[in-house]
Design a protein around this motif. Sequence first.
Motif, mmCIF file in Angstrom:
data_model
loop_
_atom_site.group_PDB
_atom_site.id
_atom_site.type_symbol
_atom_site.label_atom_id
_atom_site.label_comp_id
_atom_site.label_asym_id
_atom_site.label_seq_id
_atom_site.Cartn_x
_atom_site.Cartn_y
_atom_site.Cartn_z
ATOM 1 N N ALA A 55 1.056 -0.872 0.085
ATOM 2 C CA ALA A 55 -0.403 0.143 -0.123
ATOM 3 C C ALA A 55 0.881 0.423 -0.274
ATOM 4 O O ALA A 55 1.744 1.323 1.243
ATOM 5 N N SER A 85 -5.646 6.137 5.536
ATOM 6 C CA SER A 85 -6.204 7.095 5.438
ATOM 7 C C SER A 85 -7.045 7.577 6.847
ATOM 8 O O SER A 85 -8.019 6.520 7.098
ATOM 9 N N PRO A 142 -5.951 11.000 1.887
ATOM 10 C CA PRO A 142 -5.021 9.543 1.399
ATOM 11 C C PRO A 142 -3.435 10.110 2.448
ATOM 12 O O PRO A 142 -3.330 11.346 1.565
ATOM 13 N N GLY A 155 -4.598 2.406 1.634
ATOM 14 C CA GLY A 155 -4.945 2.122 0.258
ATOM 15 C C GLY A 155 -4.359 2.245 -0.776
ATOM 16 O O GLY A 155 -2.732 2.755 -0.406
ATOM 17 N N ASP A 156 -4.325 2.615 -2.201
ATOM 18 C CA ASP A 156 -3.479 2.937 -3.460
ATOM 19 C C ASP A 156 -3.039 1.500 -3.663
ATOM 20 O O ASP A 156 -1.129 1.173 -3.582
ATOM 21 N N PRO A 167 -10.632 -1.058 -2.902
ATOM 22 C CA PRO A 167 -9.487 -0.950 -2.665
ATOM 23 C C PRO A 167 -9.269 -0.706 -1.383
ATOM 24 O O PRO A 167 -8.111 0.083 -1.841
ATOM 25 N N TYR A 168 -9.218 -1.286 -0.764
ATOM 26 C CA TYR A 168 -8.613 -1.244 0.478
ATOM 27 C C TYR A 168 -8.605 -2.477 1.485
ATOM 28 O O TYR A 168 -9.129 -2.782 1.031
ATOM 29 N N PRO A 222 -14.141 2.793 3.272
ATOM 30 C CA PRO A 222 -13.021 3.652 4.602
ATOM 31 C C PRO A 222 -14.095 3.497 5.495
ATOM 32 O O PRO A 222 -15.416 3.361 5.275
ATOM 33 N N ASP A 227 -16.097 6.039 -1.234
ATOM 34 C CA ASP A 227 -16.386 4.792 -2.145
ATOM 35 C C ASP A 227 -17.389 4.050 -2.256
ATOM 36 O O ASP A 227 -17.733 2.460 -2.035
#
Length: 306
Positions: free
Chosen positions: A176, A180, A192, A218-219, A250-251, A278, A287
């Motif tokens: 990651a 966040s 983030p 994330g990311d 995504p998390y 999140p 999201d």
Amino acid sequence: MRGTPPSGRQYRIMAAGHEAVVTQVGAGLRECTFDGRPVLDGYDEAERAPDGRGQVLAPFPNRIADGRYTFGGRTCQVAMDEPERGNAIHGMVRWLDWTEVSFTEHDVVLACVLRPQPGFAWELTLQVGYHLDRHGLTVASSATNTGTEPAPFGMGFHPYLGLGAPVDGLELLVPARTHSPVPADRDRRPEPVGVTGTDLDFRSARAVGPTVLDTVFGDLVRGADGRAVVRLTDPVSADGVQLWVDESFPYVMVYSADGVLPVERQRRSLAVEPMTCPPHAFRSGADVVTLAPGESWSGTWGLAAG
């Protein structure tokens, strides 16, 4: 006569020397072993699932501040089942009986219909399937809006990865680029923050040590197959477990179990939680998936040795 376990019927599936136990209550994952070696810190059949262990988190993962949110002009109030922190936590289906769709030696598929109620004014049909083969465990989930209005949706899962040793000495890899932090204003989308140069940078495997984790990552860095892979490894025994997520998640949240009870369970495993959104997303809108009537969402994650 023996009574029914608190988590209802136990579905044991097996393949290639691997085993898993899935529960009727909440469609949760209670046990998982690869070649006889446990890779989850689960719970006993005589227990009610503690600390969210192995549970399915829907129609929202993690938390909603005050249990109150507004969507589509409707204001809903979810029961605040984390009253000491003023939150609703971990969704609304983890204590419900799920219905068996299919059950074989290698697979079990369970389903649940979430009806309109004060905490969620829409109708969703949820399905979770667990499949074992020589590669490990695959968990395929879906949600369909079977109501007449657009519905908000989020999903998560809550396995505790454990290798039979305290987490401080285990090595963790989390691919990651950001984490966040939850903003003080729960109605604001979290911003983030890069992990570079912080004690939250686990992009290269390293010992957990004393790091306290209750962190949304994330990311995520993904492979060519779209998967992001978290790894937990015991450098002494060389045993390890991988948790992978597809692009629907995504998390991942990582929790070092510092606050669980009894004390003996603290920091003996890491909760690694695939999430579509999140914490407090139903408040901030971050999201949140909007499902139109008849529309479906699907997502897949899994566990493997290594």
